[in-house]
Scaffold this motif. Structure first.
Motif, PDB file in Angstrom:
ATOM      1  N   TYR A   1       0.859  -1.190   0.000  1.00 52.27           N
ATOM      2  CA  TYR A   1       0.000   0.000   0.000  1.00 52.27           C
ATOM      3  C   TYR A   1       0.889   1.231   0.000  1.00 52.27           C
ATOM      4  N   ILE A   2       0.716   2.082  -1.017  1.00 52.22           N
ATOM      5  CA  ILE A   2       1.467   3.342  -1.086  1.00 52.22           C
ATOM      6  C   ILE A   2       0.651   4.399  -0.355  1.00 52.22           C
ATOM      7  N   ASP A   3       1.190   4.878   0.746  1.00 52.37           N
ATOM      8  CA  ASP A   3       0.472   5.787   1.647  1.00 52.37           C
ATOM      9  C   ASP A   3       0.993   7.215   1.457  1.00 52.37           C
ATOM     10  N   LEU A   4       0.086   8.123   1.069  1.00 52.42           N
ATOM     11  CA  LEU A   4       0.476   9.523   0.818  1.00 52.42           C
ATOM     12  C   LEU A   4       0.108  10.444   1.984  1.00 52.42           C
ATOM     13  N   SER A   5      -0.411   9.888   3.086  1.00 53.20           N
ATOM     14  CA  SER A   5      -0.945  10.756   4.149  1.00 53.20           C
ATOM     15  C   SER A   5       0.145  11.594   4.823  1.00 53.20           C
ATOM     16  N   HIS A   6       1.407  11.163   4.726  1.00 51.42           N
ATOM     17  CA  HIS A   6       2.498  11.960   5.307  1.00 51.42           C
ATOM     18  C   HIS A   6       3.391  12.582   4.230  1.00 51.42           C
ATOM     19  N   ALA A   7       3.055  12.334   2.958  1.00 52.08           N
ATOM     20  CA  ALA A   7       3.920  12.778   1.858  1.00 52.08           C
ATOM     21  C   ALA A   7       3.957  14.302   1.754  1.00 52.08           C
ATOM     22  N   LYS A   8       5.169  14.826   1.466  1.00 51.05           N
ATOM     23  CA  LYS A   8       5.375  16.286   1.400  1.00 51.05           C
ATOM     24  C   LYS A   8       6.079  16.658   0.109  1.00 51.05           C
ATOM     25  N   LEU A   9       5.858  17.922  -0.274  1.00 49.95           N
ATOM     26  CA  LEU A   9       6.526  18.467  -1.455  1.00 49.95           C
ATOM     27  C   LEU A   9       7.432  19.612  -1.019  1.00 49.95           C
ATOM     28  N   TYR A  10       8.626  19.631  -1.565  1.00 52.36           N
ATOM     29  CA  TYR A  10       9.563  20.740  -1.315  1.00 52.36           C
ATOM     30  C   TYR A  10       9.866  21.416  -2.643  1.00 52.36           C
ATOM     31  N   ARG A  11      10.055  22.732  -2.594  1.00 48.61           N
ATOM     32  CA  ARG A  11      10.365  23.529  -3.790  1.00 48.61           C
ATOM     33  C   ARG A  11       9.297  23.353  -4.878  1.00 48.61           C
ATOM     34  N   TYR A  12       8.037  23.277  -4.438  1.00 45.55           N
ATOM     35  CA  TYR A  12       6.944  23.154  -5.407  1.00 45.55           C
ATOM     36  C   TYR A  12       6.439  24.542  -5.760  1.00 45.55           C
ATOM     37  N   PRO A  43       7.802  22.640   3.635  1.00 47.66           N
ATOM     38  CA  PRO A  43       7.086  21.525   3.003  1.00 47.66           C
ATOM     39  C   PRO A  43       5.599  21.828   2.804  1.00 47.66           C
ATOM     40  N   ARG A  44       5.029  21.210   1.778  1.00 45.78           N
ATOM     41  CA  ARG A  44       3.583  21.272   1.571  1.00 45.78           C
ATOM     42  C   ARG A  44       3.056  19.845   1.512  1.00 45.78           C
ATOM     43  N   SER A  45       1.879  19.621   2.073  1.00 46.17           N
ATOM     44  CA  SER A  45       1.290  18.284   2.071  1.00 46.17           C
ATOM     45  C   SER A  45       0.837  17.916   0.662  1.00 46.17           C
ATOM     46  N   VAL A  46       1.180  16.714   0.215  1.00 50.35           N
ATOM     47  CA  VAL A  46       0.762  16.249  -1.117  1.00 50.35           C
ATOM     48  C   VAL A  46      -0.757  16.249  -1.221  1.00 50.35           C
ATOM     49  N   LEU A  47      -1.438  15.786  -0.169  1.00 49.11           N
ATOM     50  CA  LEU A  47      -2.897  15.672  -0.232  1.00 49.11           C
ATOM     51  C   LEU A  47      -3.573  17.041  -0.264  1.00 49.11           C
ATOM     52  N   ASN A  48      -2.894  18.078   0.244  1.00 51.60           N
ATOM     53  CA  ASN A  48      -3.451  19.434   0.161  1.00 51.60           C
ATOM     54  C   ASN A  48      -3.233  20.049  -1.211  1.00 51.60           C
ATOM     55  N   ILE A  49      -2.174  19.620  -1.885  1.00 51.28           N
ATOM     56  CA  ILE A  49      -1.841  20.184  -3.203  1.00 51.28           C
ATOM     57  C   ILE A  49      -2.639  19.486  -4.307  1.00 51.28           C
TER      58      ILE A  49
END
Length: 475
Positions: free
Chosen positions: A320-331, A342-348
């Motif tokens: 299972y690939i879990d994105l709940s903690h995934a973050k983006l930098y320099r987006y 950092p920005r949350s992947v799920l918010n973006i």
């Protein structure tokens, strides 16, 4: 120019020429001397080699020549001790008055000094013990891509020498010899040695690190899951006792490959009970990298800016690939902040439909991408995890690794399950402080069930194959 002197360490004539050369160097501004002392046992061979290379004819010790620095090419042979005395007399009006007894004494001192220097160098060399790295199924493309990554100094550091041992069956000996020649031609400064092994008895001798690349080719129409599990168990049943017998007690074992990586790690622990369980891990980094690349393509950004994607469960099975903690930098988006903001992947990614349908369905395409990759991605994955194990993972970042469970995140104990960890001070630690949702918890229960079943089948196979009266292995 430079005058070069070579002679036997115990040669009186070399001693005489050497002392005269030292005097000339100390008293003449344009005279330079470089001395190469040879052990008496090695002298004949050395003299033959240098004469053959330069087209000289010279029989005795010492041999003296001039390097013409501004001209290149071979040196200009001056000859032996008498030729050098004549040269010094003619050009500089200086000669040696050294007596025969003195020459013998100095020659004896030279030999003793040479032996002591050689001994010191050997002792220093023996203190620098290279890391012994063994790679199984070394004919696999992953191994070919992995060797430069291990040997260039980026994984273990620029001061750590390594010795690589390639293990495979006799039919791949020629392939392995080709890999060895290529690695030697690349002249990595930190690669002390690289060797081929096809005799299983000598596997893992003095191993610090073992990278298990063995795979079981899948053909569902022909074989059942039980047969695959038996094949994996049989491989590990050979390796594990040899690891216990031949490897170092703190050996690190890495399970990688395209099939059953969790099970391989599990079976190595099962068949090798004295191997430290915290030193056996399964690699999930290829899945992490491929998932990050998928997100980066969706967001039109650099993959390196995607962090903290978690891979749960059976790495080469149901995961299972879990994105709940995934973050983006320099987006690049409407919200601006510093580079480390950092920005949350799920918010973006507002398109939750894409995440639940395309991204999760992309896992099947991720799976085919990973299973079809030539070897660069898994090699990079192994090298990355080894670097983290030895030097720590980036502060705050999540790394997914298959490890033996101890009940973390309510996952049953005693299975190898991919979980979020951090590496620090040569160890790893499960990041139990991470909060997971009830939905994720439910997914983990299902994934754990598959791995528990796999383990039960493996143990049943092992116990059925044991002779009557042997102790049974229990889960």
């Amino acid at each position: 120019g430079v005058a070069l002197f070579t002679g036997k360490a115990n040669c009186p004539y070399y001693a005489k020429a050497e002392l005269l050369a030292d005097y000339l160097q100390a008293n003449l501004p344009d005279f330079r001397v470089h001395k190469i002392t040879q052990h008496p046992d090695k002298w004949e061979q050395w003299l033959n080699d240098i004469c053959e290379r330069n087209g000289w004819e010279h029989q005795e010790s010492p041999v003296i020549w001039r390097e013409l620095l501004d001209r290149g090419g071979k040196g200009l042979l001056l000859g032996g001790v008498n030729d050098f005395l004549e040269y010094a007399q003619r050009y500089y009006g200086i000669t040696s008055m050294m007596l025969s007894e003195e020459m013998v004494d100095v020659a004896e001192e030279n030999l003793q000094a040479y032996i002591e220097t050689e001994k010191e160098e050997e002792e220093i060399k023996s203190l620098i013990k290279p890391l012994q790295i063994w790679i199984t199924s070394a004919s696999a493309p992953t191994c070919y891509h992995l060797i430069p990554l291990l040997a260039n100094g980026e994984v273990f550091g620029m001061t750590t020498e390594i010795s690589i041992h390639l293990l495979d069956t006799d039919q791949f000996k020629e392939v392995l010899c080709g890999i060895v020649m290529e690695a030697e031609d690349m002249a990595f400064p930190l690669l002390r040695s690289i060797s081929v092994h096809t005799k299983i008895d000598e596997a893992f001798i003095q191993a610090d690190i073992i990278i298990v690349l063995d795979d079981v080719p899948l053909n569902q129409e022909v074989q059942s899951l039980e047969n695959y599990i038996r094949e994996v168990s049989d491989i590990c049943k050979v390796y594990a006792p040899l690891i216990e017998k031949n490897a170092k007690s703190e050996v690190k074992v890495i399970s990688s490959g395209k099939t059953f990586v969790n099970l391989k790690a599990m079976m190595i622990m099962t068949h090798g009970p004295s191997i430290k369980t915290e030193n056996v891990i399964a690699i999930a980094t290829s899945w992490e990298s491929a998932a990050k690349a998928t997100l980066a393509r969706k967001l039109n950004m650099n993959t390196a800016g995607v962090k903290d994607v978690i891979v749960w469960g059976n790495i080469t099975g149901c995961n299972y690939i879990d994105l709940s903690h995934a973050k983006l930098y320099r987006y690049d988006c409407a919200i601006w902040g510093p580079a480390n903001f950092p920005r949350s992947v799920l918010n973006i990614i507002y398109d939750s439909e894409w995440i639940h349908s395309e991204f999760l369905s992309e896992q099947s395409s991720l799976s085919s991408r990973i299973s079809n990759c030539v070897g660069m991605l898994p090699a990079h994955a192994v090298a990355t995890v080894l670097r983290y194990w030895y030097h720590g993972s980036p502060p705050g970042e999540i790394v997914s690794v298959g490890v033996l469970t101890e009940g973390q995140f309510s996952v049953p104990e005693g299975i190898v399950f991919s979980m979020p960890v951090r590496f620090q001070n040569g160890n790893w630690k499960v990041m139990t402080e991470l909060e997971i949702s009830e939905t994720t918890q439910e997914v983990l229960r299902r994934l754990a069930h598959e791995l528990v079943q796999e383990k039960l089948i493996a143990l049943k196979e092992i116990n059925e194959m044991r002779p009557y009266g042997d102790d049974k292995i229990t889960s």
